[in-house]
Design an enzyme around this catalytic site. Sequence first.
Site, PDB file in Angstrom:
ATOM      1  N   ARG A 143       1.312 -11.373   6.562  1.00  0.00           N
ATOM      2  CA  ARG A 143       2.775 -11.481   6.608  1.00  0.00           C
ATOM      3  C   ARG A 143       3.406 -10.743   7.782  1.00  0.00           C
ATOM      4  O   ARG A 143       4.612 -10.733   7.946  1.00  0.00           O
ATOM      5  CB  ARG A 143       3.377 -10.983   5.290  1.00  0.00           C
ATOM      6  CG  ARG A 143       2.981 -11.849   4.110  1.00  0.00           C
ATOM      7  CD  ARG A 143       3.575 -11.376   2.805  1.00  0.00           C
ATOM      8  NE  ARG A 143       5.017 -11.481   2.789  1.00  0.00           N
ATOM      9  CZ  ARG A 143       5.766 -11.177   1.739  1.00  0.00           C
ATOM     10  NH1 ARG A 143       5.196 -10.757   0.620  1.00  0.00           N
ATOM     11  NH2 ARG A 143       7.071 -11.294   1.796  1.00  0.00           N
ATOM     12  N   ASN A 178       6.679   1.933  -4.808  1.00  0.00           N
ATOM     13  CA  ASN A 178       7.227   1.428  -6.069  1.00  0.00           C
ATOM     14  C   ASN A 178       6.416   1.845  -7.292  1.00  0.00           C
ATOM     15  O   ASN A 178       6.940   2.415  -8.246  1.00  0.00           O
ATOM     16  CB  ASN A 178       7.333  -0.101  -6.011  1.00  0.00           C
ATOM     17  CG  ASN A 178       8.308  -0.630  -7.037  1.00  0.00           C
ATOM     18  OD1 ASN A 178       9.327  -0.014  -7.332  1.00  0.00           O
ATOM     19  ND2 ASN A 178       7.999  -1.783  -7.598  1.00  0.00           N
ATOM     20  N   LYS A 209       2.885   6.971   4.357  1.00  0.00           N
ATOM     21  CA  LYS A 209       2.218   5.675   4.412  1.00  0.00           C
ATOM     22  C   LYS A 209       1.655   5.361   5.797  1.00  0.00           C
ATOM     23  O   LYS A 209       1.269   4.222   6.059  1.00  0.00           O
ATOM     24  CB  LYS A 209       3.205   4.574   3.997  1.00  0.00           C
ATOM     25  CG  LYS A 209       3.702   4.698   2.563  1.00  0.00           C
ATOM     26  CD  LYS A 209       4.638   3.558   2.214  1.00  0.00           C
ATOM     27  CE  LYS A 209       5.215   3.723   0.818  1.00  0.00           C
ATOM     28  NZ  LYS A 209       6.108   2.603   0.439  1.00  0.00           N
ATOM     29  N   PRO A 222       0.822  -1.208   0.000  1.00  0.00           N
ATOM     30  CA  PRO A 222       0.000   0.000   0.000  1.00  0.00           C
ATOM     31  C   PRO A 222       0.858   1.260   0.000  1.00  0.00           C
ATOM     32  O   PRO A 222       1.839   1.353   0.738  1.00  0.00           O
ATOM     33  CB  PRO A 222      -0.790  -0.127   1.311  1.00  0.00           C
ATOM     34  CG  PRO A 222      -0.806  -1.585   1.604  1.00  0.00           C
ATOM     35  CD  PRO A 222       0.512  -2.104   1.112  1.00  0.00           C
ATOM     36  N   GLU A 223       0.493   2.212  -0.839  1.00  0.00           N
ATOM     37  CA  GLU A 223       1.249   3.454  -0.945  1.00  0.00           C
ATOM     38  C   GLU A 223       0.332   4.629  -0.601  1.00  0.00           C
ATOM     39  O   GLU A 223      -0.741   4.436  -0.042  1.00  0.00           O
ATOM     40  CB  GLU A 223       1.860   3.564  -2.341  1.00  0.00           C
ATOM     41  CG  GLU A 223       2.779   2.381  -2.654  1.00  0.00           C
ATOM     42  CD  GLU A 223       3.445   2.466  -4.011  1.00  0.00           C
ATOM     43  OE1 GLU A 223       3.683   3.583  -4.493  1.00  0.00           O
ATOM     44  OE2 GLU A 223       3.723   1.404  -4.609  1.00  0.00           O
TER      45      GLU A 223
END
Length: 633
Positions: free
Chosen positions: A119, A180, A60, A2-3
């Site tokens: 994760r 990214n 973020k 997520p950005e």
Amino acid sequence: MPEIAEVERARLRIHRQAIDYKIINVKTNPDHLVFAGKSDEDFANSILSKTLVETKRWGKYFVLLFNEGPHIVAHLGMTGGIRFEHEEKEWPPRFWKLLITFEDPATGKIVNFGFKDPRRLSRLRLIDGDPMKVEPISKLGFDPVLNMPSFEEFSELVRKRAVPTKTLLLDQSFSAGVGNWVADEILFQAKIHPAQHSNTLTKEELLSLYDKTKYVCETAVAVEADESKFPQDWLMKYRWNKGRGLGKGVLPDGQILKFETVGGRTSAFSPVRQILRQTKMTKTKVIKKMTTKKAKPVAKMEKESLDEIEEAETVIISRTRNVSKYNLRQINLNQKRIKNRTKQLKPKKERVVILGCSSGIGKECALQYASRGAKLILFARRAELLQKLQVECKDLGASDVHFMDGDVTIESDLEKLAEFTKEKLQGADTVIYCAGMLSVRSFLESCGIEIDSKTKVVKTKTTEKNALSEALETITTINYFAAVWTAKLFLPMLIESSVSPNFLVVSSIAGKAGAPTRALYAGSKHALHGFFDSLRVELRPLDVHIGLICPGTVDTNLRQFAVDKSLGQGDISGSTKNKLSANHVARRIILASDLREREVYIPAWFGYLALWAKLLASPLVDYFAARKYKTKT
């Protein structure tokens, strides 16, 4: 991951559905990684009965402000996300970490909120006071949507850094929230190659970069990261899966995208639209940097060779690491290898990652590096030992120390470690793989096979089903596979390091010469040597050094945790004499790193004697190995 736009969407969803609501119930799923700095029980108790009065975002991070502190500062990591029960088919969501029940004091309406992360790379923090003025948010750079600097300030920030522009955009201390895909989109719209160094950008390119940073971030945030609402000419619609799949990798006008690693991340760009401009250097300066003392005078060199040197130096200086365009001869032509990295890298600035450091050689390496003032990331399975080691390292003078517990045999744990390293140290200069496991019984004994020494009658004992297979898988995973996984995850960071990066693996002399009762161990170490010897050659053009450390018997507790210890009876084989101290081996490892030595034997005379004897008199090696490990020849 997520950005900026995805995080803003998450903030807005919470704001719209729970603002001015009171928390009447909290459930947590214990996780010492996600709940940073507090236990999950303390986290739940600290926010119960609070009222959500405001939500904010910076980069973020999103912030939930209550009527009184502490407040929640959240980072979604790579796979974190928020959920609301009324929008889901099942509740609680899978991999949930936090569940909050909000109630509207006026109407009694209930809203059930959930935070999930499969994760475990997200972070939930409780912050007293103003969260926007303290860490972690206070360490972030400008937010392109909330406080974009003036063009003059922006230009100064860009030009004072000499890194690939993609790397700069990903640096959260520069532009908070740019990740990214956003960085790729900005550079695509600005027509700048991701590897173009920031200090080489022209004024026109700087202006374009400034405008497109604002444009991309503001547009993505305005549509709340809804890809269907992005302009059709955006790279984002075609960049995924490295161009594999229907409609991927090709722009509507027919341009084919390329994918290269820049800043440790896969970068998509149009080679037609985004051209890497090579900064020309004077021939005198190039020759001074690229040639040895015995190099021929410039006037006597062929023009073709001189052009090759200039081209190769441009590649090295820009640090694009794209060797596919240049052959090995061009990169290495007259290039002098720097033998001592301390001339390039001050010990207090060295970023060192040590895997397998709760005890033994790894622990001693950590303490030695700490005494030099290095920045450390410590990784092992036992969190309580890592905590103690962290304190010891700080006391010895380490400039920065972080630890993360995990298992090298679990690839996802290594992936978390790589992300943790990027977050804490923004990369690595030295990685040392110290994890390992030993075997201590003869292969026949491990298989349950007994042989009468007089009659040679073979008896097979009943052993636990698949016991040997499990032992083989375990020792091969920790001694070989995990080291390969570590290389895969950390090489992108090492390639981006500008200070002669090192990847060191603690192996064994058993990796060069086998010994009885060490068959499983020697097999895994031989595989290790084969892989890293090959990798060393591949990485030579990129100046990433691979070092193999091969000590003899070291005074550690490895034998007590041998993979096959339970597969037989009787004494554990092996010599207990002339053991090396872990401290001695650690000091030799650090020296090998500083000097970038290819392969180190400890003690040296023993290693080289074993190698030469194996080549010239193999039966003699077998004889002495049998004596050392008390087996019959």
